[in-house]
Write a protein that holds these residues in place. Structure first.
Motif, PDB file in Angstrom:
ATOM      1  N   ASP A   4      -1.588  -7.171   1.024  1.00 10.18           N
ATOM      2  CA  ASP A   4      -1.338  -5.961   1.791  1.00 10.18           C
ATOM      3  C   ASP A   4       0.041  -5.992   2.437  1.00 10.18           C
ATOM      4  OD1 ASP A   4      -1.578  -7.812   3.781  1.00 10.18           O
ATOM      5  OD2 ASP A   4      -2.961  -6.646   5.020  1.00 10.18           O
ATOM      6  N   GLY A   5       0.887  -6.861   1.930  1.00 10.77           N
ATOM      7  CA  GLY A   5       2.238  -6.998   2.456  1.00 10.77           C
ATOM      8  C   GLY A   5       2.686  -8.433   2.288  1.00 10.77           C
ATOM      9  N   ASP A  25       0.420   0.825   1.924  1.00 11.74           N
ATOM     10  CA  ASP A  25       0.225   2.075   2.651  1.00 11.74           C
ATOM     11  C   ASP A  25      -0.763   2.931   1.869  1.00 11.74           C
ATOM     12  OD1 ASP A  25       0.312   4.459   4.016  1.00 11.74           O
ATOM     13  OD2 ASP A  25       2.498   4.548   4.148  1.00 11.74           O
ATOM     14  N   THR A  26      -1.929   3.195   2.437  1.00 10.56           N
ATOM     15  CA  THR A  26      -2.974   3.944   1.745  1.00 10.56           C
ATOM     16  C   THR A  26      -2.583   5.389   1.479  1.00 10.56           C
ATOM     17  OG1 THR A  26      -4.006   4.431   3.876  1.00 10.56           O
ATOM     18  CG2 THR A  26      -4.805   2.501   2.675  1.00 10.56           C
ATOM     19  N   THR A  27      -1.585   5.913   2.174  1.00 15.17           N
ATOM     20  CA  THR A  27      -1.172   7.298   1.964  1.00 15.17           C
ATOM     21  C   THR A  27      -0.439   7.487   0.640  1.00 15.17           C
ATOM     22  OG1 THR A  27       0.938   6.982   3.139  1.00 15.17           O
ATOM     23  CG2 THR A  27      -0.977   7.622   4.447  1.00 15.17           C
ATOM     24  N   ARG A  28      -0.153   6.394  -0.071  1.00 14.15           N
ATOM     25  CA  ARG A  28       0.585   6.494  -1.334  1.00 14.15           C
ATOM     26  C   ARG A  28      -0.340   6.748  -2.514  1.00 14.15           C
ATOM     27  NH1 ARG A  28       3.536   1.248   0.384  1.00 14.15           N
ATOM     28  NH2 ARG A  28       5.256   1.995   1.654  1.00 14.15           N
ATOM     29  N   GLY A  29      -1.595   7.037  -2.282  1.00 14.07           N
ATOM     30  CA  GLY A  29      -2.520   7.398  -3.348  1.00 14.07           C
ATOM     31  C   GLY A  29      -2.885   6.220  -4.231  1.00 14.07           C
ATOM     32  N   ASP A  41       3.938  -1.062  -2.376  1.00 12.86           N
ATOM     33  CA  ASP A  41       5.365  -0.874  -2.652  1.00 12.86           C
ATOM     34  C   ASP A  41       6.026  -2.253  -2.717  1.00 12.86           C
ATOM     35  OD1 ASP A  41       7.819   1.227  -2.370  1.00 12.86           O
ATOM     36  OD2 ASP A  41       8.299  -0.662  -1.351  1.00 12.86           O
ATOM     37  N   PHE A  42       6.929  -2.449  -3.686  1.00 10.75           N
ATOM     38  CA  PHE A  42       7.620  -3.735  -3.765  1.00 10.75           C
ATOM     39  C   PHE A  42       9.122  -3.521  -3.956  1.00 10.75           C
ATOM     40  CE2 PHE A  42       6.363  -2.673  -8.115  1.00 10.75           C
ATOM     41  CZ  PHE A  42       7.525  -2.887  -8.842  1.00 10.75           C
ATOM     42  N   ARG A  43       9.875  -4.476  -3.426  1.00 10.40           N
ATOM     43  CA  ARG A  43      11.332  -4.503  -3.576  1.00 10.40           C
ATOM     44  C   ARG A  43      11.748  -5.918  -3.930  1.00 10.40           C
ATOM     45  NH1 ARG A  43      13.823   0.105  -1.710  1.00 10.40           N
ATOM     46  NH2 ARG A  43      12.421   1.548  -0.602  1.00 10.40           N
ATOM     47  N   VAL A  44      12.576  -6.029  -4.951  1.00  5.81           N
ATOM     48  CA  VAL A  44      12.995  -7.333  -5.468  1.00  5.81           C
ATOM     49  C   VAL A  44      14.510  -7.417  -5.438  1.00  5.81           C
ATOM     50  CG1 VAL A  44      12.918  -8.900  -7.452  1.00  5.81           C
ATOM     51  CG2 VAL A  44      10.965  -7.401  -6.968  1.00  5.81           C
ATOM     52  N   GLY A  85       9.616  -0.532  -6.806  1.00  3.33           N
ATOM     53  CA  GLY A  85       8.586   0.217  -7.503  1.00  3.33           C
ATOM     54  C   GLY A  85       7.295   0.249  -6.723  1.00  3.33           C
ATOM     55  N   ARG A  86       6.239   0.746  -7.373  1.00  2.00           N
ATOM     56  CA  ARG A  86       4.925   0.870  -6.754  1.00  2.00           C
ATOM     57  C   ARG A  86       3.855   0.444  -7.745  1.00  2.00           C
ATOM     58  NH1 ARG A  86       3.572   6.513  -4.778  1.00  2.00           N
ATOM     59  NH2 ARG A  86       4.163   7.064  -6.918  1.00  2.00           N
TER      60      ARG A  86
END
Length: 679
Positions: free
Chosen positions: A158-159, A180-184, A189-192, A205-206
């Motif tokens: 979850d993070g 974030d549950t609001t993202r459907g 979300d990830f950042r590399v 990306g997601r």
């Protein structure tokens, strides 16, 4: 008689019910013990046990809980710190506020750790792999023992963040996750950021909050990604079944970059150097097989479409496919033979940083601006990385400039480090050039052979500027058979041997052009006043013996009903210089003629044209001497009686038919072998 009583015997049926009840009671008691056992009492012993078995510090920092099941158990660590081995860069393999995982019990009996599901709250992870096989997630003291690596099915976070380091692979990346549950359907979300194959990498990306690391019968999870590695940009949307080996991929992708050659260090696919590109299509992967379907896009100024397959299962990976261009631009061919792209091609793809152009590269290297042959070293090492068979067809070729190419097709085959372009078929000037090219990268420098036939090319299209003089030439036939070794096009031609020849029969062309070439002032004036006429071409031949990079003319004849031209000389591919002397013999009488041998010299990139000074000076001195007696007599020095005679066309064509030196003949024979199967 008194009857004696027999002792009664218990029947088995009277024992089993009581035994079943006893077992049931024991199981009930065991279940109750497991359910209500204060597992936290085992926290400290478990910390010591795992630390001793792995040789590194393990600690459940707050509480331990276990929920038994029929096939395994669910274990909950409320706070966990698991150190990395001392050789690792990061201090912790896992550090999380909470970790919950399912573990199979029966595989533990054979020493295997199978975790179908692993969920962590705000983890930080330090993963590292060494060239000798050691990895931080191997759970035994021997971190190079792959049998101690756990099998993990589903991963849920979850993070948190993950660091992954594999210096021998050029990989050093850090990933941050947020939930974030609001993202459907794509809440994670990830950042590399970091390096991949020693090139700068950024990605974002997601995905769903559950990632499937290995195939475990679960449905694929959705994934969206945008990434940039070096000069290559990728975006994809689709599903992935197993993240650990990127299996079960079904995605729509878009990729662009400066050259397809950059994909070799990233993906291990040995594609050629190209102009900037932009491609999209459908990407699929099953096991070791990658497939790209419905691919379309652009390579520089050329369109391209087709299907490709890349199979990593064989010892040597194999690439195969079919590609087609409706319109191929000649400017995009330069990078294939080691030239940087032209300015037009370099700037053709929007959103891609333009690579250095051919002019910029030459200025940076301090090379002469008019150097013609490509000197860039070709990367033959890539030919050893895989096998391939690809068919390419260009329906139309544009921007042909000096060479009027109409269309082209080639089958590219790469087998055991030997690259063949066979058959190679180019439509040129309403005719064709067909044959084969073979590059054997098993040798250093590479053994390169080219065998090409020229058929029915219209000469007026080969020399378009002559068309303005209403030229109507005949057709040209010929051949190119060259072989040698080199690391670039320039070094190969600089040492190649073989045969180059071209012949043509009857045709017509401008007489005005002919008289200019023959320096016949009287005839030029006459044709200007009366109008240009055509003259018949009887025959022509251009033939060279090529000996170790020097093309020596063995038959250079151009015979018309007006003039016969004979030439001698040579061209040197090693230093790109040439010198030819063209002697013209008129077949008619003319005045105001200053006919003298023509000299074609200089370099390939900057040729020079002149006349032989000796005969011209002699005519000039004669004209001055006669002019001193009478101005009219000075014209006698420019009078041409027309000593030229017809050339023996059969002899001309015979001389062009085959090489005359042993070295040239040997090189030509070796080149023709490019069309034959090689052992």
């Amino acid at each position: 008689m008194v009857a004696t009583s027999q002792p009664s015997l218990s029947t088995p049926k009277s024992i089993w019910p009581r035994l079943a009840v006893a077992i049931g009671v024991l199981l009930a008691v065991l279940v109750l013990v497991l359910l209500f056992f204060p597992w936290d009492l085992l926290r400290m012993p478990l910390n010591r046990y795992v630390s001793e078995k792995t040789g590194r510090q393990f600690e459940i920092t707050r509480h331990l809980d276990v929920r038994p099941g029929w096939r395994g158990a669910t274990i909950v660590f409320d706070g966990v710190d698991f150190a990395n081995p001392p050789w690792a860069r990061e201090p912790y393999l896992v550090r999380a506020k909470r970790a919950e995982f399912e573990i199979r019990l029966w595989p533990l009996l054979s020493g295997q750790v199978v975790i179908p599901r692993l969920a962590m709250v705000s983890p930080t992870m330090g993963l590292q792999m060494e060239e000798d096989g050691r990895r931080t997630w191997a759970l035994g003291k021997d971190t190079g023992d792959t049998s101690t690596v756990p099998t993990i099915g589903l991963l849920q976070v979850d993070g948190g963040g993950v660091n992954f380091l594999a210096e021998h692979l050029g990989v050093d990346i850090h990933a941050d996750f947020s939930y974030d549950t609001t993202r459907g359907d794509l809440p994670l979300d990830f950042r590399v950021k970091g390096k991949y194959q020693r090139q700068p990498l950024t990605a974002e990306g997601r995905t769903g909050n559950v990632l499937q690391l290995t195939s475990a019968g679960q449905p694929p999870f959705p994934l969206e990604i945008k990434a940039a590695a070096g000069k290559t940009q990728l975006s994809a949307q689709g599903t992935v079944a197993a993240l650990a080996d990127l299996d079960g991929i079904d995605a729509q992708f878009q990729v662009k970059g400066q050259t397809l050659g950059d994909l070799y260090p990233l993906l291990g696919i040995a594609l050629p150097q190209t102009s900037p590109y932009s491609l999209d299509g459908k990407l699929g992967k099953r096991g070791k097989l990658w497939e790209v379907k419905d691919m379309q896009g652009r390579l520089g100024l050329s369109d391209i479409a087709g299907d490709m397959r890349f199979d990593q299962a064989p010892k040597t990976p194999r690439l195969e496919g079919t590609l087609r261009s409706k319109v191929m631009d000649m400017d995009d061919l330069g990078p294939l033979i080691g030239l940087p792209p032209t300015e037009r091609s370099a700037k053709a793809i929007e959103g891609v940083e333009a690579p250095p152009t051919i002019a910029q590269v030459k200025r940076a290297r301090g090379e002469p601006a008019r150097k013609v042959l490509p000197t860039a070293t070709l990367d033959f090492e890539r030919l050893r990385a895989m096998n391939a068979e690809v068919q390419y067809t260009a329906d139309k070729i544009r921007n042909v400039r000096d060479v009027p190419l109409d269309r082209g097709s080639v089958r590219v085959k790469l087998l055991d480090s030997v690259l063949t372009l066979d058959p190679l078929d180019l439509g040129v000037a309403n005719g064709k050039v067909a044959g084969a090219i073979r590059i054997d990268a098993r040798q250093d420098p590479a053994d390169i052979r080219a065998s090409l036939d020229i058929r029915n090319m219209q000469i007026n299209r080969l020399i378009p500027k002559v068309d303005t003089l209403k030229t109507s030439f005949g057709k040209l036939d010929g051949r190119i058979n060259l072989s040698g070794r080199g690391k670039s096009v320039a070094s190969w031609l600089g040492g190649a041997s073989g045969d180059v020849a071209a012949v043509t029969g009857h045709g017509e062309f401008s007489n005005l052009l002919l008289e200019f070439a023959g320096l016949d002032g009287g005839e030029v004036i006459k044709f200007i006043l009366r109008g240009d006429k055509t003259v018949t071409l009887r025959c022509a031949a251009v033939a060279f013996d090529v000996n170790r990079g020097v093309a020596q003319g063995r038959g250079l004849v151009f015979d018309t009903t007006d003039t016969v031209f004979n030439a001698t000389g040579q061209a040197n591919f090693a230093n790109e210089t040439m010198r030819f002397v063209i002697d013209q013999k008129p077949k008619d009488m003319s005045i105001l003629s200053v006919r003298t041998p023509l000299i074609v010299g200089g370099t390939f990139g900057s040729p020079t044209f002149g006349v032989e000074p000796g005969p011209l000076a002699a005519r000039g001195l004669t004209a001055l001497a006669l002019g001193a007696i009478s101005p009219l007599l000075s014209l006698a020095a420019t009078f041409e009686s027309g000593p030229g005679v017809d050339a023996d066309c059969k002899a001309v064509l015979a001389e062009a038919s085959k090489p005359t030196t042993a070295e040239a003949a040997k090189g030509a024979a070796k080149a023709t072998g490019a069309r034959q199967p090689q052992n």
